[in-house]
Design an enzyme around this catalytic site. Structure first.
Site, PDB file in Angstrom:
ATOM      1  N   ASP A 128      -5.050   9.424   9.232  1.00  0.00           N
ATOM      2  CA  ASP A 128      -3.684   9.047   9.569  1.00  0.00           C
ATOM      3  C   ASP A 128      -3.224   9.693  10.865  1.00  0.00           C
ATOM      4  O   ASP A 128      -3.476  10.873  11.120  1.00  0.00           O
ATOM      5  CB  ASP A 128      -2.737   9.434   8.435  1.00  0.00           C
ATOM      6  CG  ASP A 128      -3.019   8.643   7.169  1.00  0.00           C
ATOM      7  OD1 ASP A 128      -2.946   7.407   7.248  1.00  0.00           O
ATOM      8  OD2 ASP A 128      -3.318   9.249   6.132  1.00  0.00           O
ATOM      9  N   GLU A 165       0.867  -1.174   0.000  1.00  0.00           N
ATOM     10  CA  GLU A 165       0.000   0.000   0.000  1.00  0.00           C
ATOM     11  C   GLU A 165       0.908   1.231   0.000  1.00  0.00           C
ATOM     12  O   GLU A 165       1.706   1.416   0.918  1.00  0.00           O
ATOM     13  CB  GLU A 165      -0.887  -0.013   1.242  1.00  0.00           C
ATOM     14  CG  GLU A 165      -1.867   1.144   1.289  1.00  0.00           C
ATOM     15  CD  GLU A 165      -2.646   1.161   2.593  1.00  0.00           C
ATOM     16  OE1 GLU A 165      -3.597   1.964   2.678  1.00  0.00           O
ATOM     17  OE2 GLU A 165      -2.302   0.404   3.526  1.00  0.00           O
TER      18      GLU A 165
END
EC number: 4.2.1.20
Length: 267
Positions: free
Chosen positions: A60, A49
């Protein structure tokens, strides 16, 4: 057949889960990314990824946010990322499918069709899009399916069963199962409710279920290998590079060693 489908078809026959590390493109610069990807593949990554740095990530945690900042400080462009991925995928005997992690804002600015076309020309087989609501994903899902490009959306512990059913229907390739409530980052332990969450999702879809957020230790990978089709590790990998600082050789070796340790429990 899309490389992601081929991979999971083979791994299911082997009764083995996939190991998928997350790597930020351009951290600390794109030249290092060109070195890092083959090294991580050699260490045992089944697919990768690739984070496309974005100034305003919504899911995130601080480790990945900091890696995005480091990359953007070098004036990284999407074209630079695609070029590095294209060169990587063109390497002899390259077999690890590449999946982009890209904010829909980046795709929208470029144009979803143009983004998918550029991704496919660069050897990218699918995209994790963390910030597109499933209610607005129908057009993107159809666009991806028509081009055999996999669209991966996120299901979280707080996603209602009704909404989860819609999410998995919009997905292709695999479903990204968020194991914890909150942002990315290493956790001491995975939640006990994860097994139930995966069992419920299996009644909704035949797609592979890949677990991410919070995974950082070999023992956690070992716990997941019997209940998940794939294990995604992000912040813990990125943190190895952050800790190495300017010593790129050390960073490369530390990541390779860490990936191999995490991958080992999967057999």
């Amino acid at each position: 057949m899309n490389p992601i489908d081929s991979l999971f078809q083979r791994l299911r026959a082997q009764k083995r889960a996939a190991f998928m590390p997350f790597l930020t493109a351009g951290d600390p610069d794109i030249a290092f990314t060109r070195e890092l990807l083959p090294a991580v593949a050699d260490a045992g990554a089944d697919l990768m990824e690739i984070g496309f740095p974005f100034s305003d990530p919504i899911a995130d945690g601080p480790v990945i946010q900091a890696s995005y900042t480091r990359a953007l400080n070098h004036k990284l462009k999407i074209a630079d990322v695609f070029a590095a991925l294209r060169d990587t995928a063109a390497r002899p005997n390259w077999s690890a499918p590449l999946v982009s992690m890209a904010s829909y804002s980046l795709m929208f600015k470029m144009g979803p069709t143009a983004f998918i076309e550029a991704a496919q020309k660069s050897g990218v087989s699918g995209a994790v899009v963390p910030d597109v609501p499933v209610e607005e994903a129908e057009e993107l899902s159809k666009l991806a399916r028509d081009r055999d490009f996999k669209l991966i959306l996120l299901v979280t512990p707080t996603t209602s069963p009704e909404r989860a059913a819609k999410v998995v229907q919009a997905c292709s390739g695999f479903v990204y199962v968020v194991s914890v409530v909150g942002i990315t980052g290493a956790r001491e332990a995975l939640p006990s409710a994860l097994r139930e969450q995966l069992a419920r999702l299996r009644t909704m879809t035949d797609l592979p279920l890949c677990v991410g957020f919070g995974v950082s230790r070999p023992e956690q990978v070992r716990d997941l290998k019997e209940i998940a089709d794939g294990v995604i590790v992000g912040s813990a990998v990125v943190k190895k590079l952050e800790a190495a600082g300017a010593d790129r050789a050390k960073g490369l070796e530390d990541v390779k060693r860490f990936v191999a340790e995490l991958r080992a429990p999967l057999g």
